[in-house]
Design an enzyme around this catalytic site. Structure first.
Site, PDB file in Angstrom:
ATOM      1  N   THR A  48       0.736  -1.342  -0.030  1.00 24.27           N
ATOM      2  CA  THR A  48      -0.414   0.075   0.272  1.00 24.27           C
ATOM      3  C   THR A  48       0.848   1.237   0.089  1.00 24.27           C
ATOM      4  OG1 THR A  48      -1.532  -1.253   1.140  1.00 24.27           O
ATOM      5  CG2 THR A  48      -1.889   1.571   0.981  1.00 24.27           C
ATOM      6  N   HIS A  51       2.348   1.895  -3.414  1.00 26.19           N
ATOM      7  CA  HIS A  51       1.012   1.890  -4.232  1.00 26.19           C
ATOM      8  C   HIS A  51       0.591   4.003  -3.997  1.00 26.19           C
ATOM      9  CE1 HIS A  51      -1.823  -1.755  -4.681  1.00 26.19           C
ATOM     10  NE2 HIS A  51       0.147  -1.763  -5.033  1.00 26.19           N
TER      11      HIS A  51
END
Ligand code: NAD
Ligand code: ZN
Length: 350
Positions: A48, A51
């Site tokens: 995450t 990202h």
């Protein structure tokens, strides 16, 4: 809170673009009654975070800049709000990332991890890539002092692996893991402790295939130039795998993983797909009587107990899974390693 400094270093997503910056920001001192301030000792880089670093479509929709990244950490409690009773100053803690409301139907029925009003640390609020992080006490987890902070910081993704694996038992079963990224690698370690019979791992990245072998995969497959279904069948006397642990987020891996399952087998899906995925439900699921579980986050706090006990009792060795421990200041190198996929878990030390 007199002794706390005014400022701290933090890795901040400073604008709507690639990367993030080390900045000097205020130490969060405005603790609510149920909030806790933790001095961070180790933070691990999650997909995450990558990202958000890459500023992909998901990040554009979910992140309000400027924001401090990070949510997988371990550290020491240095200040507590007036009503906090779960932890005290000096405790060694980690934290769940899913912050539940505590009041909705799911929270009241043992499913806090899918709370209707879920907030995510480091996504919906400032995170832990900083010298200090503020968290609500409801998500804190007290660590055993014998667990090194670097290991304690990866309990959150370890919990993903544990949650995915233990939706049903795996002892004596042939298990296929698709995707040996950081979480897939953790899953291989957990499967070893859980007495899985044969662990077959499919991964396109050579570095990670080799790592999977070192951690304990019995068979590794490169699905780019080998037929996964054929190899799984061959390795299981023609039956197919009993369990599929999908950790790639790749549609082809999902398809081939389901096709590799034996009839009445089980699939637990953790991987997240970029787009809608099309599969033939009749052939791959219904007529094979497959049970599919969607997995999100960790069972709170069932999976935390399992992971912490495995670490405390030295049943799970993370030394091969955590491939890089870097100084906090070397975060750019850590993100580059994650981008290239030449790593298992990457942890930053403060
Ligand atoms: P990752 O992206 O680092 O790992 C995925 C791995 O799959 C990579 O090593 C990649 O090389 C491999 N892969 C790609 N295509 C493949 C294919 N066709 N066959 C086999 N392997 C293939 O991710 P991660 O951090 O290890 O997490 C695993 C997955 O779980 C990701 O999809 C992530 O988004 C998801 N995730 C879900 C949750 C949840 O709560 N559901 C939480 C965390 C992560
Ligand atoms: Zn995470």
């Amino acid at each position: 809170m007199g002794k706390l400094p005014e400022n701290m270093k933090a890795i901040v997503k400073d604008g709507p673009h690639y990367g993030a910056k080390m900045m000097t920001v205020d130490v969060p001192k405005d603790l609510g009654a149920h909030e806790v301030l933790v001095k961070v000792k180790a933070v691990s880089i999650c997909g995450t975070d990558l990202h958000i670093w890459l500023w992909n479509e998901w990040a554009k929709e979910h992140i309000n800049v400027p924001q401090i990244l990070g949510h997988e950490f371990a550290g020491e409690v240095v200040a507590v709000g007036s009503e906090v009773s779960l932890v005290k100053i000096g405790d060694f803690v980690s934290s769940e990332t899913h912050i539940p409301c505590g009041h909705c139907k799911q929270c009241r029925t043992g499913n806090m991890h899918v709370c209707q009003n879920l907030k995510i640390l480091g996504v919906d609020m400032n995170g832990a890539f900083a010298e200090y992080v503020k968290v609500p006490e409801i998500v804190l987890w007290k660590n055993d002092p014998s667990i090194p902070s670097i290991w304690a910081s990866v309990q959150e993704p370890l919990g993903n692996a544990i949650h995915t694996i233990f939706t049903e038992d795996v002892a004596g079963k042939n298990v296929l893991v698709t995707g040996a990224g950081p979480i897939g690698l953790l899953a291989i370690g957990v499967l070893k402790t859980a007495g899985a019979a044969k662990i077959i791992v499919s991964e396109v990245n050579e570095y990670r295939r080799n790592l999977a072998k070192e951690i304990g995969a019995d068979v590794t497959v490169n699905p780019k130039n080998q037929s996964l279904v054929d190899i799984v069948k061959k390795e299981t006397d023609g039956d197919g795998a009993d369990v599929l642990i999908e950790m790639s987020g790749n549609p082809q891996a999902l398809h081939d993983g389901l096709a590799s399952l034996t009839n009445a087998g089980r699939a637990s899906l953790l991987g997240v797909y970029d787009k809608d995925v099309q599969i033939n439900l009749n052939d791959l699921v219904i007529f094979k009587a497959i049970r599919i579980y969607g997995i999100t986050g960790r069972k709170m706090f069932e999976t935390w107990y399992k992971g912490a006990e495995l670490l405390k009792n030295k049943k799970l060795d993370l030394s091969k899974i955590i491939t890089h421990v870097l100084d906090f200041d070397d975060y750019e190198k850590g993100f580059k390693l994650m981008e290239e996929g030449k790593c298992g878990k990457v942890v930053l030390k403060l």
